[in-house]
Enzyme design. Structure first.
Site, mmCIF file in Angstrom:
data_model
loop_
_atom_site.group_PDB
_atom_site.id
_atom_site.type_symbol
_atom_site.label_atom_id
_atom_site.label_comp_id
_atom_site.label_asym_id
_atom_site.label_seq_id
_atom_site.Cartn_x
_atom_site.Cartn_y
_atom_site.Cartn_z
ATOM 1 N N GLU A 183 -43.509 27.151 -12.394
ATOM 2 C CA GLU A 183 -43.747 26.249 -13.532
ATOM 3 C C GLU A 183 -43.264 24.827 -13.214
ATOM 4 O O GLU A 183 -43.952 23.844 -13.488
ATOM 5 C CB GLU A 183 -43.015 26.796 -14.766
ATOM 6 C CG GLU A 183 -43.088 25.897 -15.962
ATOM 7 C CD GLU A 183 -43.881 26.485 -17.125
ATOM 8 O OE1 GLU A 183 -44.066 27.707 -17.165
ATOM 9 O OE2 GLU A 183 -44.306 25.702 -17.985
ATOM 10 N N ASP A 195 -37.389 30.773 -20.813
ATOM 11 C CA ASP A 195 -38.609 31.518 -21.123
ATOM 12 C C ASP A 195 -38.865 32.613 -20.089
ATOM 13 O O ASP A 195 -39.230 33.740 -20.427
ATOM 14 C CB ASP A 195 -39.813 30.574 -21.179
ATOM 15 C CG ASP A 195 -39.599 29.446 -22.177
ATOM 16 O OD1 ASP A 195 -38.733 29.598 -23.049
ATOM 17 O OD2 ASP A 195 -40.284 28.426 -22.063
HETATM 18 C C1 GLA Z 1 -39.403 25.222 -23.672
HETATM 19 C C2 GLA Z 1 -38.877 25.341 -22.241
HETATM 20 C C3 GLA Z 1 -37.525 26.072 -22.214
HETATM 21 C C4 GLA Z 1 -36.543 25.478 -23.204
HETATM 22 C C5 GLA Z 1 -37.193 25.318 -24.580
HETATM 23 C C6 GLA Z 1 -36.309 24.572 -25.551
HETATM 24 O O1 GLA Z 1 -39.701 26.509 -24.155
HETATM 25 O O2 GLA Z 1 -39.807 26.024 -21.434
HETATM 26 O O3 GLA Z 1 -37.021 26.042 -20.883
HETATM 27 O O4 GLA Z 1 -36.013 24.269 -22.730
HETATM 28 O O5 GLA Z 1 -38.430 24.612 -24.504
HETATM 29 O O6 GLA Z 1 -35.198 25.331 -25.866
#
Ligand code: GLA
Length: 404
Positions: A183, A195
Site C-alpha cells: 500500500e 488496517d
Molecule cells: C486509514 C489508514 C490507517 C489509519 C486510519 C486512521 O484507515 O489506512 O493506517 O491511519 O486511516 O486511524
C-alpha cells in the site's frame, strides 16, 4: 487507501456507475463456480480477508500509538490456482474485469484496482520470496470508499492466497507488514499498519488491541450481545474528496510536531500541557492534543473491555469523535450529523471510524434498536438533502484465512 474494486483507484475519485457493478456473493461455493466458468479450471483453494471498523484509536497508528479495530464479516474472497507461465491473471467479479501482469510489469505507482494485487506480489518479491504465477478470481462485499479498509482486505486476501500457493512461511504480523508495504510503496498511500493488522490478526468475537510501536497484539473479548448491545455501522456515503491529501497533511503535521518536541513519535508525549506550551502553532497544538488524548482513550477502552463493561465505551466514543471534529479536524458535516442523530435517537455513544473526510460512523446501540436508529439517521439525511446512507450491524469476525 480505499475503493480498489470499483475502479476508483484509477483515476482516484472516479465512481463506477452502480448498474455496471455486478452484485456478488460472499460465499465460497459460489466463487468456486465463478472460478470454473472464468478460467475453465478447478481452483486450488479459496481464501478470505475481512474489512474492519476501528473501535477507537484514530490516526494513532503512524504515531507509534495504540489502536483497537475489529474485523467485519464483510470480506474479500479469492479463488486461485497456480499457473506455470509466471504471469498473474486477476479477475474482479465486482467490476467484471480481468487484468494480467508479469514480473516486468511490477512498477511502483501502477494505478487501478489491480495495483493492490500487483503490489502484494511486488512486496513479496522484494522481501526475497519466490512467487509463482497464478489465476485469481476475486469478489468483495466490503463497502468501497467507506473507510472500512476494502483495500487492506484485498491486499491481505492476496497475500494469504499467494503465501499458501507458494508454501511461504510468513507470520501473521509479517503478512500485515508486507501488505502495508504494498500500500505504501507500490500504490503510494502513506498509511499506518492498523488496517492490515486488523485484516490479518483479528479473531472472531474479539477486538484487536494493537501497539503500533512494539507490535504487541492482544485479542480483547468484545461480546456486545452479552451486554445487550450492538455496534451499528452507518455509511454516510460521503465522497472522500479530500482524503488522500488531508491524510498526508495530518501525518506531516504529526511528524513535524514530534520533531519540534524532540521525540521519536507523538506516542512519546506524556505531559500534554507541557508539550502544548512548547508548540507555537495552534493548529499543531490541536493535532497533538488529538493524538495524545486518543492514545489515552484507547488504553481506557481496553480496560473497559477487559472488564466486560462494554457500555462504558460510550463516553470514550463520544470524546473520540469530539477530538476528531475539533482538534484533528477530519470530520465533515454529514458525519457529524449522523453521530448527533445516532445519540439523540438512543445510541449510548458514537464516533466516526477510519481515516476521515466522509465514510462511516459506528454507534453503540441497545440490541434491537439498530434498524430504528439507522432509519432516524436516514431521515435526517433526507431533510438535510444529503444522499441516502446505508447501515448494518457489525459482527466481530476472523482475520485472513483459507476457507477451502
Ligand atoms: C486509514 C489508514 C490507517 C489509519 C486510519 C486512521 O484507515 O489506512 O493506517 O491511519 O486511516 O486511524
Amino acid at each position: 487507501m480505499d475503493s480498489p474494486y470499483g475502479g476508483t483507484a484509477a483515476p482516484k475519485g472516479q465512481v463506477i456507475s452502480p448498474d455496471t457493478v455486478r452484485r456478488v456473493s460472499n460465499d465460497a461455493a459460489v466463487l468456486i463456480q465463478d472460478f470454473r466458468v472464468r478460467t475453465d479450471r478447478q481452483p486450488a483453494g479459496v481464501w478470505a480477508a475481512p474489512g474492519r471498523v476501528n473501535l477507537i484509536g484514530e490516526h494513532t497508528d503512524y504515531n507509534d500509538g495504540y489502536v483497537m479495530p475489529f474485523a467485519l464479516a464483510q470480506r474479500v474472497l479469492i479463488a486461485a490456482a497456480p499457473r506455470h507461465d509466471g504471469a498473474w491473471s486477476v479477475t474482479s467479479l465486482n467490476n467484471d474485469s480481468t487484468e494480467t501482469f508479469e514480473t516486468a510489469d511490477l512498477q511502483p505507482g501502477m494505478t487501478g484496482w489491480q495495483a493492490y494485487v500487483a503490489g502484494v506480489v511486488w512486496a513479496l518479491q522484494q522481501a526475497g520470496h519466490r512467487v509463482g504465477g497464478a489465476d485469481l478470481v476475486l469478489t468483495s462485499d466490503v463497502p468501497e470508499g467507506a473507510g472500512l479498509s476494502s483495500s487492506a482486505a484485498l491486499e491481505c486476501a492476496v497475500l494469504t492466497t499467494l503465501a499458501d500457493l507458494n508454501d511461504l512461511d510468513i507470520s501473521g504480523l509479517d503478512r500485515a507488514k508486507l501488505a502495508r508495504r504494498a500500500e505504501n510503496a507500490f500504490v503510494g498511500a502513506p498509511t499506518g499498519l492498523m488496517d492490515q493488522a486488523a485484516a490479518t490478526l483479528c479473531t472472531a468475537g474479539h477486538a484487536l488491541f494493537f501497539d503500533c510501536r512494539t507490535d504487541d497484539a492482544e485479542q480483547v473479548r468484545f461480546d456486545t450481545a452479552r451486554a445487550g448491545l450492538e455496534i451499528l455501522v452507518l455509511d454516510t456515503k460521503t465522497p472522500h474528496a479530500l482524503v488522500d491529501s488531508e491524510y498526508a497533511a495530518r501525518r506531516a503535521s504529526c511528524e513535524e510536531a514530534a520533531q519540534l518536541l524532540g521525540v521519536l513519535a507523538l506516542r512519546d508525549v506524556t505531559e500534554l500541557d507541557a508539550a502544548l506550551n512548547q508548540l507555537p502553532d495552534p493548529v499543531i497544538q490541536r493535532r497533538v492534543r488529538h493524538v495524545v488524548s486518543e492514545n489515552a482513550r484507547v488504553l481506557e477502552a481496553v480496560d473497559v473491555l477487559r472488564n466486560g463493561r462494554i457500555a462504558d465505551l460510550a463516553p470514550l466514543l463520544d470524546a473520540s469523535h469530539s477530538s476528531m471534529r475539533e482538534d484533528f479536524e477530519i470530520t465533515v458535516p454529514p458525519v457529524d450529523l449522523a453521530v448527533e442523530v445516532a445519540r439523540a435517537s438512543g445510541a449510548l455513544g458514537a464516533r466516526m471510524t477510519g481515516g476521515g473526510f466522509g465514510g462511516c460512523i459506528i454507534a453503540l446501540v441497545p440490541a434491537g434498536e439498530a434498524e430504528r436508529i439507522g432509519h432516524e439517521i436516514a431521515q435526517s439525511f433526507a431533510t438535510a438533502e444529503y444522499g441516502p446512507p446505508a447501515h448494518f450491524i457489525a459482527v466481530p469476525s476472523a482475520g485472513a484465512q483459507r476457507l477451502r
